[in-house]
Structure formats: C-alpha cells, structure tokens
Design a protein around this motif. Sequence first.
Motif, mmCIF file in Angstrom:
data_model
loop_
_atom_site.group_PDB
_atom_site.id
_atom_site.type_symbol
_atom_site.label_atom_id
_atom_site.label_comp_id
_atom_site.label_asym_id
_atom_site.label_seq_id
_atom_site.Cartn_x
_atom_site.Cartn_y
_atom_site.Cartn_z
ATOM 1 N N ALA A 95 60.513 5.691 -27.377
ATOM 2 C CA ALA A 95 60.976 6.659 -26.368
ATOM 3 C C ALA A 95 59.971 7.783 -26.181
ATOM 4 C CB ALA A 95 62.337 7.235 -26.784
ATOM 5 N N GLY A 96 59.314 8.203 -27.293
ATOM 6 C CA GLY A 96 58.297 9.244 -27.180
ATOM 7 C C GLY A 96 57.112 8.800 -26.348
ATOM 8 N N ASN A 98 68.101 2.605 -39.616
ATOM 9 C CA ASN A 98 67.108 3.693 -39.580
ATOM 10 C C ASN A 98 65.774 3.211 -39.031
ATOM 11 O OD1 ASN A 98 68.801 5.686 -40.555
ATOM 12 N ND2 ASN A 98 68.298 5.290 -42.705
ATOM 13 N N ASN A 99 65.377 1.991 -39.417
ATOM 14 C CA ASN A 99 64.127 1.437 -38.871
ATOM 15 C C ASN A 99 64.207 1.294 -37.359
ATOM 16 O OD1 ASN A 99 62.815 1.248 -41.345
ATOM 17 N ND2 ASN A 99 63.597 -0.817 -41.755
ATOM 18 N N ILE A 100 65.377 0.835 -36.904
ATOM 19 C CA ILE A 100 65.564 0.702 -35.455
ATOM 20 C C ILE A 100 65.483 2.060 -34.781
ATOM 21 C CG2 ILE A 100 67.209 0.062 -33.646
ATOM 22 C CD1 ILE A 100 68.193 -2.151 -35.512
ATOM 23 N N LEU A 101 66.128 3.088 -35.386
ATOM 24 C CA LEU A 101 66.102 4.435 -34.803
ATOM 25 C C LEU A 101 64.683 4.994 -34.758
ATOM 26 C CD1 LEU A 101 69.261 6.218 -36.308
ATOM 27 C CD2 LEU A 101 68.896 5.449 -33.954
ATOM 28 N N ILE A 102 63.916 4.772 -35.836
ATOM 29 C CA ILE A 102 62.535 5.268 -35.871
ATOM 30 C C ILE A 102 61.688 4.601 -34.799
ATOM 31 C CG2 ILE A 102 60.417 5.335 -37.252
ATOM 32 C CD1 ILE A 102 62.213 5.655 -39.741
ATOM 33 N N LYS A 103 61.817 3.263 -34.702
ATOM 34 C CA LYS A 103 61.047 2.536 -33.689
ATOM 35 C C LYS A 103 61.452 2.957 -32.278
ATOM 36 C CE LYS A 103 60.277 -1.552 -36.577
ATOM 37 N NZ LYS A 103 60.576 -2.999 -36.749
ATOM 38 N N ALA A 162 59.383 17.589 -26.798
ATOM 39 C CA ALA A 162 60.789 17.988 -26.695
ATOM 40 C C ALA A 162 61.708 16.774 -26.778
ATOM 41 C CB ALA A 162 61.022 18.749 -25.382
ATOM 42 N N ILE A 163 61.326 15.676 -26.091
ATOM 43 C CA ILE A 163 62.132 14.453 -26.132
ATOM 44 C C ILE A 163 62.208 13.904 -27.557
ATOM 45 C CG2 ILE A 163 62.217 12.044 -25.391
ATOM 46 C CD1 ILE A 163 63.130 13.917 -23.255
ATOM 47 N N ILE A 164 61.061 13.860 -28.260
ATOM 48 C CA ILE A 164 61.038 13.332 -29.636
ATOM 49 C C ILE A 164 61.896 14.185 -30.557
ATOM 50 C CG2 ILE A 164 59.540 12.976 -31.626
ATOM 51 C CD1 ILE A 164 57.352 12.095 -29.703
ATOM 52 N N ILE A 165 61.815 15.511 -30.407
ATOM 53 C CA ILE A 165 62.626 16.406 -31.247
ATOM 54 C C ILE A 165 64.109 16.167 -31.001
ATOM 55 C CG2 ILE A 165 63.252 18.813 -31.625
ATOM 56 C CD1 ILE A 165 60.330 19.537 -31.146
ATOM 57 N N VAL A 166 64.481 16.023 -29.729
ATOM 58 C CA VAL A 166 65.900 15.789 -29.409
ATOM 59 C C VAL A 166 66.355 14.440 -29.947
ATOM 60 C CG1 VAL A 166 67.513 15.408 -27.512
ATOM 61 C CG2 VAL A 166 65.877 17.291 -27.395
ATOM 62 N N LEU A 167 65.557 13.393 -29.746
ATOM 63 C CA LEU A 167 65.928 12.073 -30.232
ATOM 64 C C LEU A 167 65.992 12.024 -31.752
ATOM 65 C CD1 LEU A 167 63.894 9.722 -27.838
ATOM 66 C CD2 LEU A 167 66.355 10.191 -27.817
ATOM 67 N N THR A 168 65.059 12.708 -32.421
ATOM 68 C CA THR A 168 65.079 12.752 -33.890
ATOM 69 C C THR A 168 66.344 13.436 -34.381
ATOM 70 O OG1 THR A 168 62.650 12.833 -33.936
ATOM 71 C CG2 THR A 168 63.823 13.533 -35.921
#
Length: 460
Positions: free
Chosen positions: A168-169, A158-163, A17-23
């Motif tokens: 966070a996940g 985007n790389n920063i957001l993915i990392k 759920a956290i990963i989905i929200v952060l994505t």
Amino acid sequence: MLKHSLTLRISFFFSLAIIIVLTGIAFLINNAIEDHFVEQDKLVLEDKISTLKELYNETAEDNLFSIIDSMQRHAGLVILIKNEMQTLYSSEGVNFVQSNLGLKINIQNKQATTWEDGGNHYLSVNFILEKSGEFNRMLIGTLAININHHQQFLGVFNNILIKFTIFAGVVSALLGWLITRQGLLPLIRLSEQASIISMKDLSRRMPTKQLPIEIQSLSYTLNNMLERLEVAIERLSNFSSDIAHELRSPVNNLMTQTQVCLSKNRTSKEYVDILASNSEEYERLSRMITDMLFLAKSDNHHLMLTKKELKIEQEVQDLFDFYEALAEDKNITLVISGSAKIIADQLMLRRAFSNILSNAIRHSYENSKIHVSIFDLPNSISIDFENQGNTIDKKDLIHLFERFYRVDKSRTHGKHEGVGLGLAITRSIIDAHNATLSVCSENKLTTFSIKFIKDKLILK
C-alpha cells in the motif's frame, strides 16, 4: 532531489502518512484479534476449572485424576495439581516451572498468563480446589491450553499485514506522485509560459483560464507585475531616448560653435560672443543635470524636507512679484483669492508653484488672466492655478507629468523653453508632501489643482 522537487516532497509525505495510518490500523487489528483469542481460551479454561471444582467436591481424588486424563486428551489441555507438600498430578511432557512464576499473585487476580515450553505456547490460569467439610484440604492447580494454532495464525496474519502495508505504501507513493503531478500541471504550464518572457517581449501574459483558484490568483499577480514592469521598461527606454535627445542639442551647439570659432582667427568681440553663447548652453546643461538629480532623489525617497508653517497666499504673492515683468510682456493679469496656512518645505513648495505659474504664463493668451484660488476646506486645502490658453488634448493630459514630455513634439527651444522636467519635478514635490496634483483642460481653460489633506500635514 527530494529537496528541490515539490512533486516528490508531496508524494513522499503523502506515502509516509498512508504508511503511518496503515501501520496503526494493523497494530490495532492485531491486538484486537490477539485479545479475542485470549478471551476465548480464557473462557474455555474458566469453564473447565468450574467443572473441576464441582467434580472435586463430588468425587475422590483418584476419580478426579482419571477424569482429568480424559478431559485433557480431548480439549488439548494440560494441568498441574499439587498441595503444599508435593505435586499430585502433572501432564506428561510439560514443564510447569514458567507457569508457576507469581502463582500467588495470579491466583488472587485470576489473571491468565502465557508461557513457552519446548516450542509450545500455553495460556494458563491458576486456581484453587477446596473440598467442603474437610479441614485444610486445599489443592493448588494450573490449567493451561495450547495456543500454537493461534500463534501460527497471528504470525501468518502479521506477515500479510506487513506485506500489505508495504504494498500500500508503494502504491500510495506512485498514486501520490501521479496525483501531485497532475495537480501541479497548471503550475508547470505557468512556469513554461514565464520562461519564454524576456526583456525583448514583455507583452506576453500568464494564462488565467482553467486554473485552480490558488494558482489563478498567482497568475493574476504575475500579470499585474508584468504590466508594471512593461510600463517601467517603456518609461526607462523613453527616458533614455529623451535624455540623449536633450543632451545632444546643447552638446552639438557647443561643438559647432567651437569648431567654427577655431576655423580661423577671430576678434576679441567674436570670442566673447561665442563664450557667452557657450555659457548659456552650459547653464542649460547644468539645470538639466540638477533637475535629473532631484528626480533621482525623489524616486529613491531621499528628499529631505524642512517643514514649517507657511501662508500660501504670501508664497503665491512673492511669485507674482517675481513673474510680474514676464506677465506684463504678454499683458497677463495675475490674480489671487483666498488664504490658508500649511505645513510644508518652503523652498520646494515655492519651486512647485513657480513651475506651474511659469508654465501658465508661457501658454496663456495675451491680454488674459491667471487666477490662483486657495480653498481652506474642513479636511483639506486646495490650490487651483487657472489660465486661459489653448485646450490641451486629452491624449496629452495623461502624459503631462512625465519626464521630457512636451505637447510640442518639435522640441525646439525658445528663450524661455525648458526641457520638459518642470512638471515632473512639481509632481515629485507634491508627492513628497503626501498631496495630489491633477490637471484638467477644456473650453480654453487649463487648471492645475493641488490638494493637501490636513491629517497628513505633520510638522516633522
């Protein structure tokens, strides 16, 4: 592992759920920044196009192209200008083929388009230059700005957001596991406590203090179940002991009499007496087994009732006639008062009344009275069997309807003594009729009360 671990399941779904929200948030942020850059570049392009239109009206074409050269060197712009026949001006090193796709549509809609040439990314806007006062003097142009620096920024971002999302996940999974395990600690303690409870020790109970409300209710439910189980096991243990005790006496009598009989030759009369005595023991064993089978059927709700309308006073009177001789031996007077009709199984109801009445005669004082009172009330029918005799102790009253229980702990059997199943059978019969059976004893008066609720007296 995930299938069988509640902690891992909760941690997994929490992290998911956290990963989905952060994505989702990262996607929205990326689109917002990209739209912001596009709007900024578009404003720059529109401002330059407005300047070009003004210059085109005020100067000659040659002077316009010189100004364009100066403008694109300082602003990072590239431009293409052509008429219907040929290209008049084009920035060096730039292929405008991709930018001219759908030129008419873009001009009409005034939309900005992005395209790529030689590794460079451009945002372009198509426009029209018209010179007032001159017939058919119209030029078509494409003004573009290099957006490599924006693309590079978005790529790094985007790389920063993915990392960050992955980090966070992972952190959420670890925190979720710790939080879930901490939250389930009361349940783990409950499980550990339950694991040490066995048939040998049912006195232990689940903890109920310092527990969450949801688990506390489960703990109370388990404790209630353990109490019922402890009572049932104790009753079963007592039942096994009692039945062994009750069966031992007649079997021992039969064995002793048979061995004595076989020890030497006997006369025919002696054999007949011994066989008669054995027959009495066999009858007693048969009654005991029959009663036990009846109680087993009652426990498993297998009693088949054949109901019909009965006059209670008539059923009681028939029993009075049957027990009249036994009552006269002790000079006991049998009295009945009241009347009522009831829907019940005649044989079973008569058996229940007979058990209570015979018990009352057995324990009544000589020269006393047994009074059966029938009350036909608006919502119920009550039948009270009252006799005069020794007051039953309160500690015995609560066990009076248990199997093999007798107030006389010596368990000696007289001529008319039973084995302690009569009142247990009576209660089973009354329960099968959705009625209640109670007893009270005080001041040398003992009363057995049967109460039928009229709404539950259904003929079926």
